[in-house]
Scaffold this active site. Structure first.
Site, PDB file in Angstrom:
ATOM      1  CD  GLU B  51      -1.776  -2.342   1.678  1.00  0.00           C
ATOM      2  OE1 GLU B  51      -0.591  -2.586   1.985  1.00  0.00           O
ATOM      3  OE2 GLU B  51      -2.696  -3.147   1.831  1.00  0.00           O
ATOM      4  CG  PHE B 113      -9.638  -9.488  11.155  1.00  0.00           C
ATOM      5  CD1 PHE B 113      -8.376  -9.896  11.574  1.00  0.00           C
ATOM      6  CD2 PHE B 113      -9.928  -9.515   9.801  1.00  0.00           C
ATOM      7  CE1 PHE B 113      -7.435 -10.331  10.662  1.00  0.00           C
ATOM      8  CE2 PHE B 113      -8.981  -9.949   8.887  1.00  0.00           C
ATOM      9  CZ  PHE B 113      -7.734 -10.361   9.315  1.00  0.00           C
ATOM     10  CD  GLN B 114      -7.285  -7.141   7.449  1.00  0.00           C
ATOM     11  OE1 GLN B 114      -8.207  -6.894   6.680  1.00  0.00           O
ATOM     12  NE2 GLN B 114      -6.115  -7.615   7.038  1.00  0.00           N
ATOM     13  CE  LYS B 163     -16.997  -6.324   3.552  1.00  0.00           C
ATOM     14  NZ  LYS B 163     -16.438  -7.652   3.867  1.00  0.00           N
ATOM     15  CG  MET B 482      22.802  12.022   2.826  1.00  0.00           C
ATOM     16  SD  MET B 482      24.026  13.093   2.024  1.00  0.00           S
ATOM     17  CE  MET B 482      23.113  13.677   0.603  1.00  0.00           C
TER      18      MET B 482
END
Lengths: 172, 584
Positions: B51, B113-114, B163, B482
């Protein structure tokens, strides 16, 4: 190496915002994220349709930081208006309410009641061994009253924080 | 006003808003939206492999087109993985709308969940965010979100959609005209401020334009206006990392980038100027160096669409709040109306030319074919080989990014995509994916370091899936260069964890993903290798082995002034006091 901090001056900001979930978190989060001070914060909705809330924040910082706080608040999407009530020419009225519980008997109890009278604090609850005083005024006045009550059996304090409004006929 | 499911409303709104591409990754809490997308083949969904890459790809799409990038991810880890790219877009003012799935409203707050508190987590890394609790609100919120993401100072907006709100039906409505009830950024500059500004510009003896990403964000017309104003005034111009491309690098008035790895002439000009005209730039700490020594004798005009950028770091003499393009147009009009003529800046230019004579971007190198390649040479060769092809260049973050900024000349906006504010390693490759999706026929090259590239290297799969001809040009020095450079500067070369150990064989990796892999080992192979990369159809990864211990100069060490630049490696002392060490 020592980390230096700058001294600041006290400012009272009046902010109108959309009365929506998360707006207060956004405002307070901005202060913590950018390292600004909050000395007190009050919030309540103020319109008949409950669409707007007014937040009063007492903050402190050097003048450039105060300007920056105002600009940062002003660009938040749900913020409608930000006013610095300490701006030149913006005389304002500040009030704070405290509920002060004092417990004790005998002379201390009488002394507490006498001083409450001097400060025009109201007795809002009493038992044989306690008072609850309601005091309204500037934060200074509330501070002074609480300091005196410490000598007279102070057991608990609740304060609202400052609400403030500009003098004169103009609205925010 | 049509009755439909929340998921259909989301997709309908995307169609109505003219969105052609969505970068995303499905999951439980966004399945209804994915199902709605399935029925809408006009919207192209690019399936990334992580993502974070979806957000950077959306940034690349946005930065190269000027249109908002759109991301679709699921709840919980989908949303948290997107946070880095959202923050990157906030710091670099990239318009982006991120749609996140959320657990159903009935489960919010139960550690489902999630589940994560997406609006809470993203509250301070978005320009604005929403949790939609009612499907009837989806239409207006979708439209408002795009308005906010693209108006004023652009930025990321998150819309968190539970949802059950996606499944429930409601009424889809499109606001006829969006005027937000509180968010109304000032776009038109104040006429008095413009008038004062143009008089200050006309009167200056040692003026410098200092421009930034705001000019790019204001659109190609703003870049054209900038060129015209610079030409009218005859003043030199420098720009931030984010502003490269707004002014052509081959113009004699161009001083190069300023700041920590900017040119000596740009930084000296800023220091000695009597007027700085800042346009869409925000006086970032990488630009200013030590603040009390920053351009001490100049008056400063600051043009910015975000009032909070003004006086944030450097107090200015004149603020012009408004869109950079409108302000530049207004300045040009005021210059002409008032009949101003360019002053003779000959003396100022003579001083600038004196600083230029240090040739601060020169670097030592051996010329024989078997010699190791200096990374600067690799960037210059890439620039030379792609002239006339109008490439889009993305970078990761680190030494290679600075070398690209120093040695690759840009002549137009929206060709240079880099993570400036957040400095996100792992940005460049997915950003190249997004740019290539938006411009299928253009040459898109990610100039990468071998360390940064590995932060989102999984996107090789995305590129293979969509047959994108992205080119990755790795300046491989086997170090987090760097970090190592700072360890040399500050910690007497104690190389704590900065070696890129256990590198993959990038050529074999290319093969594994169905890409073409090339290796360039020495100077003699450089030109042919680059040519082969450009001419090979499809995606190519080039493992260009460069001098391992080369460092990026010139450099203003942390805590130093513009006038205290390190020009050569021999200027490095290897130690620093605690005050300087504490600066980033």
């Amino acid at each position: 190496m020592k980390i230096k901090t700058e001294a600041g001056e006290r400012h009272v900001l009046a902010i109108t915002v959309d009365n929506e979930a998360g707006v207060l978190a956004k405002i307070t989060g901005l202060f913590t994220a950018r390292g600004y001070n909050i000395e007190s914060l009050t919030v309540a909705d103020i319109t008949a349709d409950h669409a707007l809330s007014r937040i009063t924040i007492v903050t402190s910082g050097p003048p450039p930081i105060i300007d920056q706080i105002i600009a940062q608040l002003d660009r938040l999407v749900p913020v409608h208006k930000v006013i610095d009530l300490n701006d030149a020419g913006e005389a304002h009225v500040e009030r704070e309410i405290a509920l002060v519980k004092v417990a004790g008997t005998g002379d201390k109890r009488i002394e507490a009641l006498r001083m409450a009278d001097v400060f025009r604090a109201k007795v809002v609850d009493t038992t044989l061994t306690s008072f609850i005083f309601e005091i309204t005024g500037t934060s200074d006045k509330v501070d002074r009253f609480i300091a005196l009550m410490r000598e007279c059996g102070l057991v608990e304090v609740g304060r609202t924080g400052v609400v403030a409004i500009a003098r004169g006929s103009e609205a925010l | 006003m049509t009755e439909m499911s929340g998921a259909d409303m989301v997709v309908q709104a995307l169609v109505d808003l003219g969105v052609d591409t969505v970068f995303g990754y499905p999951g439980g809490a966004v399945l209804p939206i994915y199902d709605a997308l399935y029925k809408h083949p006009t919207i192209k969904h690019i399936l990334v492999r992580h993502e974070q890459a979806a957000t950077h790809a959306a940034e690349g799409y946005a930065r190269s087109t000027g249109k908002p990038g759109v991301v679709l991810v699921t709840s919980g880890p989908g949303a948290t993985n997107a946070v880095t790219g959202i923050t990157d877009a906030l710091l670099d003012s990239i318009p982006m709308v991120v749609l996140t799935g959320q657990v159903p409203t009935t489960l919010i707050g139960t550690d489902a969940f999630q589940e994560c508190d997406t609006v809470g987590i993203t509250r301070h890394c978005t320009k604005h965010n929403y949790l939609v609790m009612d499907p009837d609100r989806l239409g207006p919120i979708m439209h408002e979100a795009f308005h906010i993401a693209t108006h004023g100072r652009p930025g990321p907006v998150v819309i968190d959609i539970p949802k059950n709100v996606q499944v429930a039906t409601g009424t889809y409505s499109v606001p006829e005209f969006i005027q937000h009830n509180s968010y109304r950024p000032q776009v038109e500059p104040d006429a008095d401020a413009i008038s004062q500004a143009i008089d200050m510009i006309a009167a200056a003896e040692r003026p410098v334009f200092y421009t930034g990403g705001g000019v790019i964000n204001a659109g190609p017309d703003a870049s054209a206006a900038l060129r015209q104003l610079v030409s009218l005034t005859g003043a030199p111009i420098t720009s931030t990392l984010m502003g490269l491309g707004a002014f052509p690098a081959d113009d004699p008035k161009w001083l190069g980038m300023l700041g920590m790895h900017g040119t000596y002439e740009a930084n000296m000009a800023m220091n000695r100027a009597d007027l700085i005209i800042a346009v869409g730039a925000r006086f970032d700490d990488r630009v200013t160096g030590r603040l009390d020594a920053f351009s001490p004798d100049s008056k400063k005009i600051h043009i910015d669409i975000d009032r909070s950028s003004i006086n944030k770091i450097v107090p200015v003499d004149l603020a012009v709040v408004g869109d950079a393009g409108r302000a530049l147009d207004a300045l040009i009009a005021a210059w002409q109306d008032k009949g101003h003529k360019a002053r003779d800046l000959g003396e100022w230019w003579r001083r600038v030319d004196g600083w230029r004579a240090t040739r601060c971007l020169d670097f030592p190198e051996k010329k024989e074919a078997s010699a190791e390649i200096m990374p600067q040479r690799a960037v210059k060769a890439l620039f030379d080989a792609t002239r006339g092809r109008d490439p889009i260049i993305t970078t990761e973050v680190g030494q290679h990014q600075m070398w690209a900024a120093q040695h690759f000349g840009f002549s137009a906006p929206n060709r240079w995509l880099t993570s400036g504010g957040l400095g996100t390693m792992g940005y460049g490759f997915p950003a190249a994916v997004g740019a290539q999706i938006a411009h299928p026929n253009r040459l898109v090259i990610c100039i990468a370091g071998e360390a940064s590239l590995q932060m989102n290297i999984q996107e090789m799969g995305t590129v293979a899936q969509y047959r994108l001809p992205v080119k990755i040009f790795i300046l491989n020095n086997e170090w987090m260069g760097m970090v190592r450079q700072w360890q040399e500067l500050t910690y007497e070369s104690r190389y704590s964890n900065s070696y890129s150990d256990s590198l993959p064989d990038f050529v074999k990796l290319a093969d594994a993903y169905g890409w073409t892999g090339l290796r360039i080992d020495n100077l003699g192979q450089l030109e042919d290798g680059i040519k082969k990369m450009i001419e090979t159809p499809g995606p190519v990864i080039v493992d260009c082995r460069v001098a391992q211990l080369a460092n990026c100069f010139p450099m203003i060490p942390s805590g130093a002034a513009h006038t205290d630049m390190i020009l050569q490696p021999s200027d490095v002392t290897g130690t620093m006091d605690d005050e300087a060490k504490a600066l980033v």
